[in-house]
Design an enzyme around this catalytic site. Structure first.
Site, PDB file in Angstrom:
ATOM      1  N   TYR A  54      -1.049  -0.468   9.492  1.00  0.00           N
ATOM      2  CA  TYR A  54      -2.056  -1.407   9.989  1.00  0.00           C
ATOM      3  C   TYR A  54      -2.068  -1.430  11.509  1.00  0.00           C
ATOM      4  O   TYR A  54      -1.130  -0.966  12.161  1.00  0.00           O
ATOM      5  CB  TYR A  54      -1.751  -2.826   9.493  1.00  0.00           C
ATOM      6  CG  TYR A  54      -2.045  -3.037   8.042  1.00  0.00           C
ATOM      7  CD1 TYR A  54      -3.352  -3.148   7.595  1.00  0.00           C
ATOM      8  CD2 TYR A  54      -1.019  -3.136   7.111  1.00  0.00           C
ATOM      9  CE1 TYR A  54      -3.635  -3.359   6.255  1.00  0.00           C
ATOM     10  CE2 TYR A  54      -1.284  -3.341   5.771  1.00  0.00           C
ATOM     11  CZ  TYR A  54      -2.597  -3.450   5.353  1.00  0.00           C
ATOM     12  OH  TYR A  54      -2.867  -3.651   4.035  1.00  0.00           O
ATOM     13  N   ARG A  61       0.845  -1.201   0.000  1.00  0.00           N
ATOM     14  CA  ARG A  61       0.000   0.000   0.000  1.00  0.00           C
ATOM     15  C   ARG A  61       0.876   1.245   0.000  1.00  0.00           C
ATOM     16  O   ARG A  61       0.874   2.027   0.937  1.00  0.00           O
ATOM     17  CB  ARG A  61      -0.949  -0.088   1.176  1.00  0.00           C
ATOM     18  CG  ARG A  61      -2.053  -1.079   0.798  1.00  0.00           C
ATOM     19  CD  ARG A  61      -2.927  -1.413   1.910  1.00  0.00           C
ATOM     20  NE  ARG A  61      -4.313  -1.411   1.489  1.00  0.00           N
ATOM     21  CZ  ARG A  61      -5.312  -1.689   2.296  1.00  0.00           C
ATOM     22  NH1 ARG A  61      -5.089  -1.974   3.553  1.00  0.00           N
ATOM     23  NH2 ARG A  61      -6.533  -1.672   1.851  1.00  0.00           N
ATOM     24  N   ASP A  75      -4.606  -1.143  -5.791  1.00  0.00           N
ATOM     25  CA  ASP A  75      -5.006  -1.541  -4.442  1.00  0.00           C
ATOM     26  C   ASP A  75      -6.445  -2.072  -4.424  1.00  0.00           C
ATOM     27  O   ASP A  75      -7.391  -1.359  -4.108  1.00  0.00           O
ATOM     28  CB  ASP A  75      -4.848  -0.320  -3.513  1.00  0.00           C
ATOM     29  CG  ASP A  75      -5.154  -0.645  -2.070  1.00  0.00           C
ATOM     30  OD1 ASP A  75      -5.515  -1.800  -1.774  1.00  0.00           O
ATOM     31  OD2 ASP A  75      -5.045   0.274  -1.224  1.00  0.00           O
ATOM     32  N   GLN A 124      -1.190   2.665  -5.620  1.00  0.00           N
ATOM     33  CA  GLN A 124      -2.568   2.966  -5.215  1.00  0.00           C
ATOM     34  C   GLN A 124      -3.599   2.483  -6.236  1.00  0.00           C
ATOM     35  O   GLN A 124      -4.644   1.970  -5.874  1.00  0.00           O
ATOM     36  CB  GLN A 124      -2.731   4.463  -4.989  1.00  0.00           C
ATOM     37  CG  GLN A 124      -2.880   4.770  -3.524  1.00  0.00           C
ATOM     38  CD  GLN A 124      -2.869   6.246  -3.231  1.00  0.00           C
ATOM     39  OE1 GLN A 124      -3.084   7.072  -4.111  1.00  0.00           O
ATOM     40  NE2 GLN A 124      -2.619   6.577  -1.990  1.00  0.00           N
ATOM     41  N   SER A 138      -8.479  -2.039  -1.060  1.00  0.00           N
ATOM     42  CA  SER A 138      -9.202  -0.804  -0.740  1.00  0.00           C
ATOM     43  C   SER A 138     -10.484  -0.700  -1.564  1.00  0.00           C
ATOM     44  O   SER A 138     -11.531  -0.316  -1.046  1.00  0.00           O
ATOM     45  CB  SER A 138      -8.323   0.426  -0.996  1.00  0.00           C
ATOM     46  OG  SER A 138      -7.320   0.493  -0.020  1.00  0.00           O
TER      47      SER A 138
HETATM   48  P1  NAD Z   1      -7.918  -3.599   7.993  1.00  0.00           P
HETATM   49  O1  NAD Z   1      -9.022  -4.119   7.131  1.00  0.00           O
HETATM   50  O2  NAD Z   1      -6.721  -4.435   8.204  1.00  0.00           O
HETATM   51  O3  NAD Z   1      -8.547  -3.261   9.433  1.00  0.00           O
HETATM   52  C1  NAD Z   1      -9.695  -2.465   9.577  1.00  0.00           C
HETATM   53  C2  NAD Z   1      -9.517  -1.523  10.736  1.00  0.00           C
HETATM   54  O4  NAD Z   1      -9.649  -2.237  11.967  1.00  0.00           O
HETATM   55  C3  NAD Z   1      -8.170  -0.815  10.798  1.00  0.00           C
HETATM   56  O5  NAD Z   1      -8.372   0.579  10.698  1.00  0.00           O
HETATM   57  C4  NAD Z   1      -7.608  -1.223  12.156  1.00  0.00           C
HETATM   58  O6  NAD Z   1      -6.886  -0.182  12.777  1.00  0.00           O
HETATM   59  C5  NAD Z   1      -8.890  -1.528  12.917  1.00  0.00           C
HETATM   60  N1  NAD Z   1      -8.751  -2.327  14.149  1.00  0.00           N
HETATM   61  C6  NAD Z   1      -7.955  -3.387  14.420  1.00  0.00           C
HETATM   62  N2  NAD Z   1      -8.135  -3.827  15.679  1.00  0.00           N
HETATM   63  C7  NAD Z   1      -9.113  -3.022  16.227  1.00  0.00           C
HETATM   64  C8  NAD Z   1      -9.751  -2.968  17.484  1.00  0.00           C
HETATM   65  N3  NAD Z   1      -9.441  -3.810  18.479  1.00  0.00           N
HETATM   66  N4  NAD Z   1     -10.704  -2.019  17.686  1.00  0.00           N
HETATM   67  C9  NAD Z   1     -11.018  -1.129  16.710  1.00  0.00           C
HETATM   68  N5  NAD Z   1     -10.448  -1.143  15.494  1.00  0.00           N
HETATM   69  C10 NAD Z   1      -9.506  -2.068  15.259  1.00  0.00           C
HETATM   70  O7  NAD Z   1      -7.457  -2.163   7.517  1.00  0.00           O
HETATM   71  P2  NAD Z   1      -7.548  -1.437   6.104  1.00  0.00           P
HETATM   72  O8  NAD Z   1      -8.879  -0.827   5.955  1.00  0.00           O
HETATM   73  O9  NAD Z   1      -7.144  -2.418   5.060  1.00  0.00           O
HETATM   74  O10 NAD Z   1      -6.505  -0.262   6.204  1.00  0.00           O
HETATM   75  C11 NAD Z   1      -5.558  -0.193   7.208  1.00  0.00           C
HETATM   76  C12 NAD Z   1      -4.496   0.865   6.949  1.00  0.00           C
HETATM   77  O11 NAD Z   1      -3.974   0.837   5.632  1.00  0.00           O
HETATM   78  C13 NAD Z   1      -4.963   2.279   7.169  1.00  0.00           C
HETATM   79  O12 NAD Z   1      -3.929   2.948   7.861  1.00  0.00           O
HETATM   80  C14 NAD Z   1      -5.077   2.860   5.825  1.00  0.00           C
HETATM   81  O13 NAD Z   1      -4.903   4.248   5.838  1.00  0.00           O
HETATM   82  C15 NAD Z   1      -3.914   2.173   5.172  1.00  0.00           C
HETATM   83  N6  NAD Z   1      -4.079   2.223   3.731  1.00  0.00           N
HETATM   84  C16 NAD Z   1      -3.078   2.821   2.989  1.00  0.00           C
HETATM   85  C17 NAD Z   1      -3.216   2.889   1.615  1.00  0.00           C
HETATM   86  C18 NAD Z   1      -2.153   3.536   0.782  1.00  0.00           C
HETATM   87  O14 NAD Z   1      -1.291   4.173   1.299  1.00  0.00           O
HETATM   88  N7  NAD Z   1      -2.174   3.338  -0.518  1.00  0.00           N
HETATM   89  C19 NAD Z   1      -4.316   2.364   0.988  1.00  0.00           C
HETATM   90  C20 NAD Z   1      -5.305   1.761   1.772  1.00  0.00           C
HETATM   91  C21 NAD Z   1      -5.170   1.690   3.141  1.00  0.00           C
END
Ligand code: NAD
Length: 376
Positions: free
Chosen positions: A226, A119, A127, A124, A130
């Site tokens: 993450y 990511r 991805d 992007q 996402s």
């Molecule tokens: P994910 O599906 O792995 O998890 C979903 C959410 O659950 C996360 O936000 C995580 O912090 C949260 N979580 C975990 N344990 C928890 C708990 N006990 N209570 C409450 N929440 C909890 O995550 P995701 O949606 O795939 O994305 C995670 C990260 O990746 C984010 O920081 C996002 O900004 C980043 N991201 C970056 C890019 C990029 O840079 N291109 C693209 C997409 C996502």
């Protein structure tokens, strides 16, 4: 040498998406690709064979696709039988299901995982996690609204004023933020929580309230943006402080996940009992064991008058746009990997290194090797 790509009909139960849509043929044409599509592959997503044929694809049998294509593009990686010397770019969830990597290696087939695309900004447009999470977050709210015996928006009518529904979203990554935005658009009063502190601002910028929870100093930030798995004491603190707030909500949507791990249990049976009858929980972590103790994956259960939905594969319930988005992600990755009509799998590039799982008869990704206990 001409690049040949193929798409087989998805065989996973209830999978309605297709890996290529007619719209992305612009990229394939620029790559000079000869495209083979199994008859009927796109039908469930709303893309008939004629639309692929009109773009110059060969619509053919599964055997013909396998026989002619050197790279298969799939939503879900098929079993690698008959794919010796061929490559597959697909979702394959290797962190939870590393065996698929071992099978591809043993079959002499190459496997590239959409989930493992890093990511980073450069990737992007590839991805797919996402893209699919956005769809799941949106659809979770639609399901909640359809199950709730109340309205989402406030209504002031001659028959009286209806207060807006209260919605809590736990886990505000990509799916959770989309759920917050969708629930706001439907007029509900939304709150959100995530263990990563950076998320507070994102929740608030969508017009939702951030729920303050003290996790006793537990470190929740893992690598790559993450979350890290919390220990049982931090999870207990989270459940304890969330319980009273949750009891006042009409809808709770949970999306909490930690990559490669079982989903944390954030809602106990007791917390469900404390909610008002008619309330709805949509557990988007159902496929990873569930954020609610009472969730059953793929089912709707009613406990103490509370409806708990544990939907599996929500993107497949919006197959047209889900296919359109993932197809764009897949062909962008393909474009990145192809050089002079063939796959260039040099791992000096971060995108290739992170997404390549099996090649040349071996599992090549260190994380998957470690999970399988090989070569480490
Ligand atoms: P994910 O599906 O792995 O998890 C979903 C959410 O659950 C996360 O936000 C995580 O912090 C949260 N979580 C975990 N344990 C928890 C708990 N006990 N209570 C409450 N929440 C909890 O995550 P995701 O949606 O795939 O994305 C995670 C990260 O990746 C984010 O920081 C996002 O900004 C980043 N991201 C970056 C890019 C990029 O840079 N291109 C693209 C997409 C996502």
């Amino acid at each position: 040498m001409a690049l040949t790509v193929g798409v087989l009909k998805e065989t996973f139960p209830d999978e309605r998406r297709v890996a290529l849509t007619p719209k992305v043929f612009d990229v394939l044409q620029k790559l000079g690709a000869d495209v083979w599509v199994e008859a009927g592959a796109g039908v469930q997503a709303g893309f008939p064979d004629a639309d692929y044929a009109a773009k110059g694809a060969h619509v053919a049998s599964a055997d013909e696709v396998r026989g002619n294509a050197s790279i298969l593009l799939q939503v879900r990686a098929p079993q690698p039988d008959g794919l010796k010397g061929r490559a597959c770019i697909a979702f394959c969830d290797p962190l939870s299901n590393p065996d698929i990597a071992a099978k591809y290696a043993a079959a002499g087939a190459t496997l590239i995982s959409m989930e493992m695309v890093p990511r980073i900004s450069r990737a992007q447009s590839m991805d797919a996690l996402s893209s699919m999470a956005s769809i799941a977050g949106y659809k979770a709210v639609i399901l909640a609204a359809a199950s709730l015996p109340r309205l989402f928006p406030m209504m002031t009518t001659a028959a009286g004023t209806i207060p807006p529904a209260r919605v809590l979203v736990i886990g505000a990554g990509v799916a959770g933020l989309q759920a917050i935005a969708t629930a706001r658009r439907l007029g509900s009063v939304v709150s959100g929580f995530d263990v990563r502190s950076a998320v507070r601002e994102q929740i608030e910028s969508l017009g939702a309230k951030f729920v303050d929870i003290n996790l006793g100093g537990a470190k929740a930030e893992g690598e790559g943006g993450y979350a890290k798995a919390l220990d049982e004491e931090a999870l207990r603190l989270q459940r304890q402080q969330m319980a009273t707030f949750m009891a006042e909500q009409d809808v709770v949507i949970t999306t909490a996940a930690v990559p490669g791990k079982k989903a944390p249990v954030l809602i106990s049976a007791e917390m469900v009992r404390a909610m008002a009858p008619g309330s709805v929980i949509v557990d988007l972590a159902a496929e990873r064991g569930g954020n609610c103790e009472l969730t059953k994956c793929g089912e709707t259960v009613v406990e103490h008058g509370v409806t708990i939905l544990g939907p599996a594969n929500l993107p497949s319930t919006v197959p047209s746009h889900a296919s359109q988005m993932s197809a764009r992600n897949i062909v962008t990755l393909l474009k990145q990997l192809v050089q002079a009509g063939a796959l260039n799998l040099a791992t000096s590039d971060e995108i290739t290194r992170e997404s390549l799982i099996a090649a040349n008869g071996e599992v090549v990704h260190p994380k998957i090797q470690a999970l399988l206990g090989v070569n480490v």
